[in-house]
Design a protein around this motif. Sequence first.
Motif, mmCIF file in Angstrom:
data_model
loop_
_atom_site.group_PDB
_atom_site.id
_atom_site.type_symbol
_atom_site.label_atom_id
_atom_site.label_comp_id
_atom_site.label_asym_id
_atom_site.label_seq_id
_atom_site.Cartn_x
_atom_site.Cartn_y
_atom_site.Cartn_z
ATOM 1 N N VAL A 37 0.683 -1.329 -0.270
ATOM 2 C CA VAL A 37 0.125 -0.157 0.008
ATOM 3 C C VAL A 37 0.869 1.185 -0.104
ATOM 4 C CG1 VAL A 37 -1.780 1.673 1.671
ATOM 5 C CG2 VAL A 37 -2.031 -0.970 0.952
ATOM 6 N N ALA A 38 0.627 1.951 -0.915
ATOM 7 C CA ALA A 38 0.590 3.087 -0.460
ATOM 8 C C ALA A 38 0.480 4.588 0.447
ATOM 9 C CB ALA A 38 1.255 4.223 -2.452
ATOM 10 N N TYR A 39 -0.788 3.969 -0.091
ATOM 11 C CA TYR A 39 -1.657 5.448 1.074
ATOM 12 C C TYR A 39 -2.777 4.655 1.911
ATOM 13 C CZ TYR A 39 -0.530 8.429 -3.157
ATOM 14 O OH TYR A 39 1.023 9.332 -4.055
ATOM 15 N N ALA A 40 -2.348 5.051 3.203
ATOM 16 C CA ALA A 40 -3.694 4.002 4.077
ATOM 17 C C ALA A 40 -4.597 5.046 4.762
ATOM 18 C CB ALA A 40 -2.880 3.307 5.180
ATOM 19 N N ILE A 41 -5.932 5.091 3.997
ATOM 20 C CA ILE A 41 -6.978 6.351 5.210
ATOM 21 C C ILE A 41 -7.258 5.520 5.774
ATOM 22 C CG2 ILE A 41 -8.072 8.186 4.156
ATOM 23 C CD1 ILE A 41 -5.163 8.706 2.654
ATOM 24 N N CYS A 42 -7.196 6.079 6.757
ATOM 25 C CA CYS A 42 -7.761 5.118 7.556
ATOM 26 C C CYS A 42 -8.841 6.106 8.565
ATOM 27 C CB CYS A 42 -7.019 4.629 9.137
ATOM 28 S SG CYS A 42 -5.899 3.384 8.336
ATOM 29 N N SER A 43 -10.059 5.481 9.607
ATOM 30 C CA SER A 43 -11.879 5.722 10.096
ATOM 31 C C SER A 43 -10.874 5.853 11.619
ATOM 32 C CB SER A 43 -12.401 5.317 10.081
ATOM 33 O OG SER A 43 -12.176 4.588 10.854
ATOM 34 N N GLY B 31 -14.359 12.308 11.183
ATOM 35 C CA GLY B 31 -15.595 12.469 10.660
ATOM 36 C C GLY B 31 -14.786 14.774 10.525
ATOM 37 N N GLU B 32 -15.934 15.086 12.019
ATOM 38 C CA GLU B 32 -15.321 16.726 11.586
ATOM 39 C C GLU B 32 -14.682 17.020 12.490
ATOM 40 O OE1 GLU B 32 -18.033 16.240 15.733
ATOM 41 O OE2 GLU B 32 -17.799 14.718 14.297
ATOM 42 N N LYS B 33 -13.950 16.000 12.872
ATOM 43 C CA LYS B 33 -12.506 16.785 13.873
ATOM 44 C C LYS B 33 -11.227 16.748 12.024
ATOM 45 C CE LYS B 33 -13.512 14.909 18.153
ATOM 46 N NZ LYS B 33 -13.748 14.444 19.428
ATOM 47 N N SER B 34 -9.964 17.569 13.040
ATOM 48 C CA SER B 34 -9.410 17.422 12.047
ATOM 49 C C SER B 34 -8.815 15.670 11.790
ATOM 50 C CB SER B 34 -8.200 18.072 12.516
ATOM 51 O OG SER B 34 -7.954 17.466 13.702
ATOM 52 N N ILE B 35 -8.233 16.148 10.084
ATOM 53 C CA ILE B 35 -7.657 14.586 10.033
ATOM 54 C C ILE B 35 -5.469 15.010 10.723
ATOM 55 C CG2 ILE B 35 -6.229 13.224 8.266
ATOM 56 C CD1 ILE B 35 -9.728 15.145 6.190
ATOM 57 N N LEU C 295 -4.565 18.479 9.661
ATOM 58 C CA LEU C 295 -5.682 19.051 8.646
ATOM 59 C C LEU C 295 -6.651 19.285 8.723
ATOM 60 C CD1 LEU C 295 -4.573 17.528 4.947
ATOM 61 C CD2 LEU C 295 -3.896 19.326 6.115
ATOM 62 N N PRO C 296 -7.264 20.956 9.045
ATOM 63 C CA PRO C 296 -8.704 21.061 9.463
ATOM 64 C C PRO C 296 -9.954 20.423 7.919
ATOM 65 C CG PRO C 296 -7.766 23.016 8.958
ATOM 66 C CD PRO C 296 -6.361 22.062 9.024
ATOM 67 N N VAL C 297 -10.576 20.223 8.952
ATOM 68 C CA VAL C 297 -12.024 20.034 7.832
ATOM 69 C C VAL C 297 -13.044 20.600 7.652
ATOM 70 C CG1 VAL C 297 -11.069 17.719 7.473
ATOM 71 C CG2 VAL C 297 -13.280 17.812 8.899
ATOM 72 N N PRO C 298 -14.221 21.020 6.735
ATOM 73 C CA PRO C 298 -14.611 22.207 6.280
ATOM 74 C C PRO C 298 -15.957 21.975 7.612
ATOM 75 C CG PRO C 298 -13.850 21.402 3.972
ATOM 76 C CD PRO C 298 -13.718 20.397 5.220
ATOM 77 N N GLN C 299 -16.207 23.324 8.150
ATOM 78 C CA GLN C 299 -17.336 23.103 9.700
ATOM 79 C C GLN C 299 -18.558 23.161 8.225
ATOM 80 O OE1 GLN C 299 -16.870 21.393 12.357
ATOM 81 N NE2 GLN C 299 -14.471 21.140 11.358
ATOM 82 N N ILE C 300 -19.959 22.264 8.783
ATOM 83 C CA ILE C 300 -20.929 22.221 8.191
ATOM 84 C C ILE C 300 -22.047 22.041 9.031
ATOM 85 C CG2 ILE C 300 -20.002 22.152 5.731
ATOM 86 C CD1 ILE C 300 -21.687 19.079 7.073
ATOM 87 N N GLN C 301 -23.538 22.013 8.618
ATOM 88 C CA GLN C 301 -23.995 21.675 8.688
ATOM 89 C C GLN C 301 -25.004 20.051 8.798
ATOM 90 O OE1 GLN C 301 -25.818 22.503 12.470
ATOM 91 N NE2 GLN C 301 -26.674 20.601 12.170
ATOM 92 N N ALA C 302 -24.111 18.931 9.683
ATOM 93 C CA ALA C 302 -24.404 18.450 8.234
ATOM 94 C C ALA C 302 -26.301 17.496 8.306
ATOM 95 C CB ALA C 302 -23.869 16.869 9.357
ATOM 96 N N PHE D 162 -0.392 15.251 -1.207
ATOM 97 C CA PHE D 162 -0.770 13.893 -0.521
ATOM 98 C C PHE D 162 -1.313 14.904 0.460
ATOM 99 C CE2 PHE D 162 -0.634 11.820 3.727
ATOM 100 C CZ PHE D 162 -2.152 10.488 3.410
ATOM 101 N N THR D 163 -0.867 16.059 1.101
ATOM 102 C CA THR D 163 -1.771 16.872 2.337
ATOM 103 C C THR D 163 -2.799 17.644 1.418
ATOM 104 O OG1 THR D 163 0.133 18.189 2.252
ATOM 105 C CG2 THR D 163 -0.322 16.948 4.122
ATOM 106 N N GLN D 164 -3.111 18.241 0.375
ATOM 107 C CA GLN D 164 -3.543 18.546 -0.408
ATOM 108 C C GLN D 164 -4.772 17.829 -1.632
ATOM 109 O OE1 GLN D 164 -1.033 19.517 -4.209
ATOM 110 N NE2 GLN D 164 -0.366 22.018 -3.060
ATOM 111 N N ALA D 165 -4.655 16.472 -1.425
ATOM 112 C CA ALA D 165 -4.826 15.730 -1.374
ATOM 113 C C ALA D 165 -6.388 14.929 -0.428
ATOM 114 C CB ALA D 165 -4.792 13.950 -2.106
ATOM 115 N N LEU D 166 -5.843 15.066 0.775
ATOM 116 C CA LEU D 166 -6.922 14.886 2.053
ATOM 117 C C LEU D 166 -7.439 16.334 2.414
ATOM 118 C CD1 LEU D 166 -3.863 13.983 4.074
ATOM 119 C CD2 LEU D 166 -6.317 11.817 3.268
ATOM 120 N N ALA D 167 -7.031 17.274 1.549
ATOM 121 C CA ALA D 167 -7.415 18.822 1.698
ATOM 122 C C ALA D 167 -8.849 18.443 0.968
ATOM 123 C CB ALA D 167 -6.683 19.751 1.961
ATOM 124 N N SER D 168 -8.607 18.584 0.010
ATOM 125 C CA SER D 168 -9.651 18.675 -1.328
ATOM 126 C C SER D 168 -10.325 17.181 -0.875
ATOM 127 C CB SER D 168 -8.926 18.029 -2.331
ATOM 128 O OG SER D 168 -7.474 19.164 -3.259
#
Length: 287
Positions: free
Chosen positions: A176-182, A213-217, A228-235, A258-264
């Motif tokens: 694996v190159a990119y492990a994106i986990c919860s 979730g709504e907390k930072s990555i 990285l912060p994530v956008p705050q919205i009313q879900a 990597f960080t740009q792709a996470l933010a996008s």
Amino acid sequence: MKNGLFIGMVTLDLIYLSPKLPGNNEKIAASDYTISAGGPATNGAVTFGYLGNRATLLSLLGTHPITQLIRGDVERYGITIADLDATVTNPPPISSIIVTGETGERAVISINAAKIQAGYDQIPSGIEAGIDIIMIDGHQMMVSGAIAKLAKSNHIPIVIDGGSWKPGFETVLPFVAYAICSANFYPPGCHNRAEVFAYLAEIGIPHIAITQGEKSIQYLSLGESGELPVPQIQAVDTLGAGDIFHGAFCHYILQENFTQALASAAKVAAYSCQFFGTRQWMAGFKN
């Protein structure tokens, strides 16, 4: 236009919007409902395709009449289905989901792909040809391990959707190159995020992120850590947000760091949470 291969589970999702969860022996009326194909790899493929790419979904679907609903929804978005066993007549997994209107939180009951596992011999020949990126959700582990090994030798980057630890992930992770986990992803022996990062880094995965979730990555990329912060919205509905994040990440990592792709990807996932179901967000999203 890039080509992505998404390996894992496909379900039929029955989604209800409700003011609350029902109690024991209680019947409540939903205010809205929708039906769509679901599963991490499926929603990821649909998102990747929607963002302007070609996506192939490698899963076990079969020929039960219900599968026509799944095929209709997925193919509507231009996704190619590569069926691991077209002779299966059993019904596909079906998920029943209640989304609470006030909070956007969801409750899900389903059967995963544990009972419908395919073997090495069912992998379509040449499935990796022309593929630019592969995403694995862990629900077809034997197939995923074989393709991951082949992809690594052909320099095709692999992304995992680490929603939760599943037996057999250890056979996939070395490729694996990119492990994106919860935040719920805990490999054996891991009890906190620091241990998860250490476990994955020791295997040799260069880029690791944990979403909350709504907390930072939180991320660890080539030895450098950060948040990285994530956008705050009313879900309105958080169903499928992680799947959509992974599909969007696969799109953006082919053109950003990597960080740009996470933010996008976080922007896409956050936007999707403002709409009911896993498809409505596509009507107004501007990439």
